[in-house]
Motif scaffolding. Structure first.
Motif, mmCIF file in Angstrom:
data_model
loop_
_atom_site.group_PDB
_atom_site.id
_atom_site.type_symbol
_atom_site.label_atom_id
_atom_site.label_comp_id
_atom_site.label_asym_id
_atom_site.label_seq_id
_atom_site.Cartn_x
_atom_site.Cartn_y
_atom_site.Cartn_z
ATOM 1 N N ALA A 16 3.205 -49.484 -35.363
ATOM 2 C CA ALA A 16 3.617 -50.718 -36.025
ATOM 3 C C ALA A 16 4.018 -51.766 -35.018
ATOM 4 O O ALA A 16 4.626 -51.470 -33.994
ATOM 5 N N LEU A 17 3.669 -53.017 -35.305
ATOM 6 C CA LEU A 17 4.180 -54.123 -34.519
ATOM 7 C C LEU A 17 5.668 -54.231 -34.788
ATOM 8 O O LEU A 17 6.125 -54.016 -35.895
ATOM 9 N N SER A 18 6.436 -54.551 -33.762
ATOM 10 C CA SER A 18 7.896 -54.616 -33.923
ATOM 11 C C SER A 18 8.260 -55.393 -35.178
ATOM 12 O O SER A 18 7.823 -56.522 -35.373
ATOM 13 N N ALA A 69 -3.118 -60.403 -35.957
ATOM 14 C CA ALA A 69 -2.188 -61.520 -36.134
ATOM 15 C C ALA A 69 -0.768 -61.030 -35.876
ATOM 16 O O ALA A 69 -0.474 -59.846 -36.031
ATOM 17 N N LYS A 70 0.085 -61.941 -35.487
ATOM 18 C CA LYS A 70 1.494 -61.597 -35.319
ATOM 19 C C LYS A 70 2.313 -62.278 -36.410
ATOM 20 O O LYS A 70 1.887 -63.280 -37.001
ATOM 21 N N LEU A 95 2.171 -66.264 -40.450
ATOM 22 C CA LEU A 95 1.305 -65.449 -39.599
ATOM 23 C C LEU A 95 0.567 -66.337 -38.611
ATOM 24 O O LEU A 95 0.177 -67.459 -38.940
ATOM 25 N N GLU A 96 0.347 -65.799 -37.416
ATOM 26 C CA GLU A 96 -0.364 -66.547 -36.376
ATOM 27 C C GLU A 96 -1.410 -65.639 -35.733
ATOM 28 O O GLU A 96 -1.096 -64.499 -35.343
ATOM 29 N N ALA A 97 -2.636 -66.133 -35.618
ATOM 30 C CA ALA A 97 -3.717 -65.342 -35.049
ATOM 31 C C ALA A 97 -3.476 -65.077 -33.562
ATOM 32 O O ALA A 97 -3.009 -65.954 -32.829
ATOM 33 N N ALA A 146 -3.446 -59.124 -27.039
ATOM 34 C CA ALA A 146 -2.070 -59.554 -27.287
ATOM 35 C C ALA A 146 -1.433 -58.730 -28.390
ATOM 36 O O ALA A 146 -0.249 -58.384 -28.333
ATOM 37 N N PHE A 147 -2.216 -58.407 -29.409
ATOM 38 C CA PHE A 147 -1.707 -57.590 -30.503
ATOM 39 C C PHE A 147 -1.305 -56.207 -29.987
ATOM 40 O O PHE A 147 -0.227 -55.699 -30.283
ATOM 41 N N SER A 148 -2.199 -55.605 -29.174
ATOM 42 C CA SER A 148 -1.950 -54.254 -28.660
ATOM 43 C C SER A 148 -0.721 -54.221 -27.766
ATOM 44 O O SER A 148 0.055 -53.263 -27.787
ATOM 45 N N GLN A 149 -0.518 -55.266 -26.963
ATOM 46 C CA GLN A 149 0.641 -55.322 -26.068
ATOM 47 C C GLN A 149 1.938 -55.375 -26.852
ATOM 48 O O GLN A 149 2.981 -54.921 -26.383
ATOM 49 N N ALA A 150 1.884 -55.959 -28.036
ATOM 50 C CA ALA A 150 3.097 -56.115 -28.837
ATOM 51 C C ALA A 150 3.412 -54.900 -29.700
ATOM 52 O O ALA A 150 4.469 -54.839 -30.333
#
Length: 415
Positions: free
Chosen positions: A2-4, A115-116, A137-139, A144-148
């Motif tokens: 999961a993204l934070s 997206a974040k 939401l922001e693309a 970048a998604f994976s790093q987060a």
């Protein structure tokens, strides 16, 4: 993973018995009411707004493979326009909502790409506007998604196990109860409607059947009966399997109703499925693939779920379990054909995740096709349900009678 997550507010209501998502006409809902939804923006930035009658806390997090954003909120009575979640705009391809545990609801967005969550917050009513829940939401690109990505250990809300007809498993009363445990598993639930046709959803049809079967079995008094869900609650597939194994169940019966996609012909009748590594035919494979997506539909992080338990099994145990599963499947099909229309090939097999308990005989019963008007009419008939419940109960009795007989050692001459 999961993204934070983004957490707003606190004070989740204490879990209790789940209640209907929508309040009856003319009654005041005991839960916050969601009355309208709006989506604005483009494929770079998208805003989701949910109108409510009061401010509520929320938690939002993102998931990958497929890309989703999940918003967990206290239990809400959703009174939105039908079909609103199918409208695509910007980064949101579609969204769905529903109960995910007693006291908790969930909204899941299917995204068009990574997206974040730029922001997630709730607003008090002000200036003539209702309380609102807002998700921005922001693309971003995949890198970048994976790093987060970060582990969100409590991303999923887990409902409690309910044991009916006896004391809960693990208590002294149930530990001393010699009756075999039968787990009944009405498919789907909560945010996951299953198949739908003619205004009827699979989750409601199979729950009605499961509750009727529970009542029939409990009346006979031969078994301890456990429901994986006894109301409109979402439960992850792996939790259903864990429940059966944790209770050392003697039998697991998953209950579903199929539907053919539009343009793929016509089919009717009930089918009984067992587990196999290779599907018995293309239709069985299609159904297994569809049913195995339930966790993604409910916003469960699939990357944390075990995909295969074969490496922890003793081969003989697994082989014996499948033998008992196949035996029960034949009994169910034989009994059901006296009360229900059966598929032209009533016994099939495929890789259903919900049947993968290595030490619990398990079958999945498709009661019929909600996409077939005659089958749907049967599924809605109390008379048909009563007769078919009786047939399945008879098969369960037959299964345990034969199992007990086969367990008795042969008496040799002279002994």
């Amino acid at each position: 993973m999961a993204l934070s997550g983004v957490v707003i507010g606190c004070g989740w209501p204490a879990p209790g018995r789940a209640q209907a998502e929508s309040a009856p006409a003319g009654n005041v809902s005991p839960f916050p009411v969601a009355s309208d939804v709006r989506i604005a923006g483009d494929d770079k930035q998208t805003r989701f707004i949910l109108d409510l009658d009061k401010k509520i806390p929320l938690r939002a997090f993102a998931l990958a493979d497929p890309y989703r954003v999940v918003v967990d909120i206290p239990q809400v009575s959703f009174q939105l326009e039908a079909g609103g979640g199918t409208v695509a705009r910007g980064l949101i391809k579609a969204f769905r909502y529903g109960l995910v545990m007693p006291g908790g609801s969930r909204i899941v967005f299917d995204l068009s790409g990574p997206a974040k969550i730029k922001s997630a917050y709730a607003l008090d009513p002000a200036n003539g506007q209702p309380a609102r829940l807002v998700i921005d939401l922001e693309a971003v690109d995949r890198a970048a998604f994976s790093q987060a990505l970060a582990v969100e250990s409590n991303a999923e809300l887990r409902p409690a196990i309910e044991v009916t007809g006896s004391a809960p498993a693990g208590t002294a009363a149930s530990a001393n109860d010699p009756r075999p445990v039968v787990v009944l598993d009405p498919g789907h639930g909560g945010i996951d409607n299953g198949t739908q046709s003619g205004g009827e959803s699979e989750k409601g049809l199979v729950l009605s059947f499961g509750l009727a079967l529970r009542d029939r079995l409990e009346k006979a008094g031969k078994y301890r009966v456990v429901m994986t869900r006894s109301d409109d609650t979402f439960i992850a597939l792996n939790d259903r399997v864990k429940m059966a194994r944790g209770l050392s169940a003697a039998l697991f019966v998953s209950i579903h109703a199929d539907a053919l996609p539009r343009g793929e012909g016509e089919a009717h009748g009930a089918t009984v499925y067992t587990l196999s590594d290779k599907a018995s035919d293309a239709e069985a494979q299609r159904l297994a693939d569809s049913e195995n997506k339930a966790d993604a539909i409910g916003g469960v992080n699939l990357t944390e779920e075990p995909t295969d338990v074969a490496d922890i099994l003793i081969e003989l145990t697994q082989r014996e379990t499948r033998t008992f599963s196949n035996r029960f499947a034949r009994l169910v099909a034989a009994e059901m054909k006296t009360t229900a229309r059966m598929h032209k090939h009533p016994l099939k097999s495929a890789g259903f995740r919900v049947l993968k308990a290595p030490d619990v005989p398990s079958v999945l019963i498709e009661l019929g096709y909600v996409s077939n008007k005659d089958d749907l009419q049967q599924l809605l008939s109390e008379n048909w349900r009563s007769r078919t419940v009786g047939a399945v109960a008879q098969a369960i009795d037959g299964f345990f009678t034969k199992k007990l007989v086969s367990a008795v050692p042969e008496t040799r001459p002279g002994n």
